[in-house]
Design an enzyme around this catalytic site. Sequence first.
Site, PDB file in Angstrom:
ATOM      1  N   ASN A 150       1.099  -1.073  -0.337  1.00 42.34           N
ATOM      2  CA  ASN A 150       0.215   0.072   0.127  1.00 42.34           C
ATOM      3  C   ASN A 150       0.356   1.572   0.091  1.00 42.34           C
ATOM      4  O   ASN A 150       0.534   2.388  -0.078  1.00 42.34           O
ATOM      5  CB  ASN A 150      -0.869  -0.011   1.436  1.00 42.34           C
ATOM      6  CG  ASN A 150      -0.610  -0.173   2.590  1.00 42.34           C
ATOM      7  OD1 ASN A 150       0.782  -0.760   2.061  1.00 42.34           O
ATOM      8  ND2 ASN A 150      -0.410   0.654   3.440  1.00 42.34           N
ATOM      9  N   GLN A 178      -5.191  -3.915  -2.242  1.00 42.59           N
ATOM     10  CA  GLN A 178      -4.591  -2.488  -2.963  1.00 42.59           C
ATOM     11  C   GLN A 178      -4.361  -3.458  -4.191  1.00 42.59           C
ATOM     12  O   GLN A 178      -3.896  -2.661  -5.225  1.00 42.59           O
ATOM     13  CB  GLN A 178      -3.547  -2.222  -2.616  1.00 42.59           C
ATOM     14  CG  GLN A 178      -3.392  -1.855  -1.808  1.00 42.59           C
ATOM     15  CD  GLN A 178      -3.713  -0.268  -1.924  1.00 42.59           C
ATOM     16  OE1 GLN A 178      -4.445   0.698  -2.855  1.00 42.59           O
ATOM     17  NE2 GLN A 178      -4.116   0.824  -0.705  1.00 42.59           N
ATOM     18  N   SER A 198     -11.646  -3.464   0.273  1.00 46.03           N
ATOM     19  CA  SER A 198     -12.153  -2.791   1.350  1.00 46.03           C
ATOM     20  C   SER A 198     -12.763  -1.791   0.158  1.00 46.03           C
ATOM     21  O   SER A 198     -11.994  -2.178  -0.656  1.00 46.03           O
ATOM     22  CB  SER A 198     -10.887  -1.799   2.133  1.00 46.03           C
ATOM     23  OG  SER A 198     -11.110  -1.771   3.074  1.00 46.03           O
ATOM     24  N   CYS A 324      -3.225   4.658   7.686  1.00 49.30           N
ATOM     25  CA  CYS A 324      -3.617   4.029   9.069  1.00 49.30           C
ATOM     26  C   CYS A 324      -2.633   4.419  10.227  1.00 49.30           C
ATOM     27  O   CYS A 324      -2.678   3.928  11.601  1.00 49.30           O
ATOM     28  CB  CYS A 324      -4.298   3.031   8.989  1.00 49.30           C
ATOM     29  SG  CYS A 324      -5.372   1.663   8.205  1.00 49.30           S
TER      30      CYS A 324
END
Length: 373
Positions: A150, A178, A198, A324
Amino acid sequence: MIYLDHAATTPLDEEVLRLYIQELKEDYGNPSSLYRLGKKASRKLRQAREDIAEIFGLEDRNIYFTSGATESNNWALWSQSLAHRKAFGQDEIVTSSLEHPAVVKTLDYLKTLGFKIIEVAPRNGNIQVQDFLEATNQKTCGWICMAVNNETGSILPVTQLGQEAKDRNIYFHIDGVQAMALEEVDLKSTYYTSLTCSGHKVYGPKGMGFLATKNLKAPLMAYHRGGSQEFNLRAGTVDVPGAQALAKALEMAYRRSQEDQAHCQALKEACIQGLSQGGLDFAVNHLAQESPKILNLWIKGVPAQELLMKLDMEDIYVSAGSACSAGALGPSRVIESIYPQDPNRGLESIRLSFGRENTLEEIDQLVQALVKA
């Protein structure tokens, strides 16, 4: 505004947004209810599950809707690790040193439960399958490797690792966030036991994702307790409009994958060329093969936090690593792992991640702002 942080989150696609709003307004029934409104919601939930399963070549019972990849990663690793230890007495896990915080923190928790975690760092330009093999023994219960990093966009060898994991009868977990709709990673034919996604990374809604499983060596354990939703494994009323929007976003992402990748690759090349012509002292952070959607740059001698603030003042949005862990001022764990010989590199690197709405004109403005900063 110039938004270049699509690896952190993507804007909702207009078509997905229209569907999402329509379903929120019109079909708000609880899919667990027995009357017609509930049954209608249940049918739509089943269709969303089937549509996603078809994309990945799975049965619909292999798809579990969650709040996103963080929950899915936690669930998959917690369940499989405990199940393998109980069934086979195995308590060692081999993982790459490039994983997302959702995986790293889950492994930290598993350490408190007595598991041993062995990290494999990049070598010779990539994560090496041989290093996973050498770290594996009879106590090994599973392997973990993200499909695409990511921060750098590096494509990791999950297809080769999957085959080796299959031969050794251990679990293999892929963080696929990703890698969705990336042609270089064939998640449909790759062997794994768990895969996560996600929605907000593919122009879908936030708070919606899935955990996909296949080839499980032990049954998945319930993560939430309460009702019988998600095949009795994740209690709580399912977000039906969110599931439909996720399915639509994924369908669109895979349908237009070639177009999106070619567009992002052109933006990436223009950015590198522009920075080179502008005389900026920089280097690209990456491993052997990388996604066209992500470009990680070492801007030598300039702290990333300082550069991000200057770009923010120009209404240009990029990041210094994983969203994050972006609140941390320390160096990037991923960049340090790839370039241990350059101690400043993890503090002086920024991530650009491109999307459908970006233009070459925006890249020109970015280049000018970086040179100026």
